[in-house]
Design an enzyme around this catalytic site. Structure first.
Site, PDB file in Angstrom:
ATOM      1  N   GLY A 277       0.819  -1.203   0.000  1.00  0.00           N
ATOM      2  CA  GLY A 277       0.000   0.000   0.000  1.00  0.00           C
ATOM      3  C   GLY A 277       0.853   1.253   0.000  1.00  0.00           C
ATOM      4  CB  SER A 278       0.428   4.572  -1.508  1.00  0.00           C
ATOM      5  OG  SER A 278       0.779   4.059  -2.772  1.00  0.00           O
ATOM      6  N   GLY A 279       1.522   5.339   1.221  1.00  0.00           N
ATOM      7  CA  GLY A 279       1.420   6.014   2.515  1.00  0.00           C
ATOM      8  C   GLY A 279       2.596   5.716   3.426  1.00  0.00           C
ATOM      9  CG  HIS A 280       3.621   2.309   4.215  1.00  0.00           C
ATOM     10  ND1 HIS A 280       3.068   2.511   5.453  1.00  0.00           N
ATOM     11  CD2 HIS A 280       2.804   1.417   3.578  1.00  0.00           C
ATOM     12  CE1 HIS A 280       1.967   1.761   5.582  1.00  0.00           C
ATOM     13  NE2 HIS A 280       1.792   1.099   4.451  1.00  0.00           N
TER      14      HIS A 280
ATOM     15  CE  LYS B 184       5.447  -3.153   3.938  1.00  0.00           C
ATOM     16  NZ  LYS B 184       5.409  -3.144   2.476  1.00  0.00           N
TER      17      LYS B 184
ATOM     18  CG  ASP C 249       0.968  -6.298   1.032  1.00  0.00           C
ATOM     19  OD1 ASP C 249      -0.059  -5.761   0.569  1.00  0.00           O
ATOM     20  OD2 ASP C 249       1.881  -5.648   1.581  1.00  0.00           O
TER      21      ASP C 249
ATOM     22  CG  HIS D 121      -1.400  -0.408   7.526  1.00  0.00           C
ATOM     23  ND1 HIS D 121      -0.726  -1.578   7.821  1.00  0.00           N
ATOM     24  CD2 HIS D 121      -1.076  -0.095   6.252  1.00  0.00           C
ATOM     25  CE1 HIS D 121      -0.029  -1.958   6.762  1.00  0.00           C
ATOM     26  NE2 HIS D 121      -0.219  -1.077   5.794  1.00  0.00           N
TER      27      HIS D 121
END
Lengths: 334, 334
Positions: free
Chosen positions: A53-56, A104, A109, A219
């Protein structure tokens, strides 16, 4: 909550455009949220890829470059990339020697990577192996995850797998060092504030003005406990002791460490944490060979940090010291 | 407000301890808040130094290393270092060829550097020259400042002065390129939230939930206007146009840019800003030679960013491309 964005549903696309515009070594696969090395596939080298996911940020595409990753697939914020895009990435990074995936440990995922690997094997006859990173010592079986979560220790796995591929190792050798790094690394994090997703525009979870959460996920998944605000030294002791208890490093072992910012915490505070961490490791008779401090795997604008400890051996040291040049991490010769 | 600190009045000392513990190339001058290269003074090279208040990390000590700075003095948070400590730094970085100081234009910094330079000349017969960087195009005569403020464009001045010293140039040549970089660089910032100092523990200024401030200073000094929240593209256009209007670059000029985070804004959002910035520069017929995106000169935990544009010539390009290795900025050969 205010953010430097346009439409929330355009944020991943626009971020990737801004990344590729800043880093000429990166290229976006047309019509996808996959970023690869501009010169991918590199002939005669195993391709190293990841995704999530994005945001990391700078995870994931920020670690693409010589000596680390060949490709990274970006899902929507906190959402796994699709199997289709993961498969396209795997195929685009195969220079004839196969592709190794660093995954991860989140259910989406793992599931989407497993499907993508089957697709790539079927469609393009690509040889693929993978490692599932699960370095978070805080909790088992969290939201989104069976077993332990994969967090900032993943950076070390990217580095050793990337260095091994760069020196011409085959898939089996890369898998061996990636598994070894994963076996020898532990991480635990804390949140002072919740992250705020662009979509929702308000805190993902409530945390009182006088509360912090220990063992937080990247998250905002629940951690081990909520406590009153503590000092940086107390927090550091709590996180580091939990990691060391799990890792149980040998007496006098050499370690590499990361004090990782969650996105909203300034570098000043991360250095304050590193001061206490290094003091504590020395008190325990451990020797820090390399200490990283900065934003390596963030959680949007969350205030907080995580502490990662990797127990080294000569092979891991050599691989971590090998040159790498990426937007998020550079190691120079010597 | 929650922070990863211990006692507020220990934060600078503990941050410096944590920096030196992370970066073996750095050394702290005993009993001071001055950090220098571990091997300072470097014989036969002009020493390049800077200094200023803390809270802007990785500015200042984060740019110490081969090809950039030899020393940096840290004041208390948002407070100038003392003349005594600046003088001690200057003397510790003199390898026989003199010392060049990069000073950001704040009254306290300029005054204390001028006193320190006199002290070093008197006490140790050190040759010293300096540049006062004033790249902020937003306002003249702000809080703490006569004339324009020195902000993120200072990173370019560190880089060109450091590269010039590394190749053996004398004080006059270094001064010339530092002045040239300062003449050709402009910056403007915006705040989405106020910073919070460790001492005060609450916002330095009030900003409504639906407001942003344009032209903000890196200590929260007033900017040009407060407006309703705007999109990332609108903010980028506003900042970039103000910078370009001031800079007035030649048609078709090559530029280097920085999208700089203020400390509390995640990298994801900075890349969204960079996307629009590069689009706008291309529309104006300018060519971006190098684009940096990240936290280079922060304002504690402030959410927001600044945009810096430097108009290049062949000499500045060569100096920016020269190798450098520091905690906050690395440039590799080729």
């Amino acid at each position: 909550m205010k953010k430097l964005i346009n439409e929330p549903d355009a944020v991943v696309d626009e971020m990737l455009e801004g990344m590729v515009a800043a880093h000429p070594g990166l290229r976006r696969l047309e019509g996808t949220e996959v970023v690869v090395r501009a010169d991918a596939p590199v002939e005669g080298k195993v391709g190293i890829v990841t995704g999530g996911g994005s945001g990391h940020e700078p995870t994931h595409a920020g670690y693409i470059g010589d000596g680390m990753l060949d490709g990274a697939a970006a899902g929507e914020v906190f959402t796994s990339p699709t199997a289709d895009q993961l498969s396209e990435m795997i195929q685009a990074c195969d220079g004839g020697e196969g592709v190794f995936c660093v995954v991860k440990n989140y259910e989406g995922d793992v599931m989407n990577f497993e499907t993508a690997i089957e697709m790539a094997e079927m469609e393009a006859d690509t040889d693929v192996e993978y490692v599932v990173v699960d370095d978070d010592v805080a909790v088992e079986d969290s939201l989104y995850t069976s077993g332990r979560r994969g967090v900032a220790g993943t950076i070390f796995v990217h580095k050793v797998a990337g260095a091994m591929a760069h020196r011409g190792a085959d898939l089996a050798e890369i898998e061996r060092v990636a598994e070894k790094a994963n076996d020898r690394v532990g991480t635990m994090g804390t949140a002072l504030t919740s992250c705020v997703t662009p979509e929702k525009g308000e805190p993902t979870f409530d945390l009182g003005e006088d509360e912090i959460e220990l063992g937080i996920g990247i998250h905002g998944e629940p951690g081990t406990e909520r406590t009153e605000v503590m000092s940086a030294d107390e927090i550091t002791d709590h996180l580091a002791e939990a990691v060391l208890e799990d890792l149980d490093p040998a007496e006098g072992a050499e370690v590499a460490t990361i004090v990782n910012g969650m996105g909203g915490t300034p570098l000043m505070e991360l250095y304050v944490v590193n001061r206490r961490l290094q003091e504590l490791l020395e008190d325990r008779g451990l020797e820090t060979w390399n200490a990283r401090v900065g934003d390596y795997m963030t959680s949007l604008d969350m205030m907080g940090c995580s502490i990662t400890v990797l127990e080294l051996d000569d092979e891991l040291k050599e691989l971590l010291a090998a040159p790498a040049e990426t937007p998020g991490l550079t190691v120079t010769e010597g």
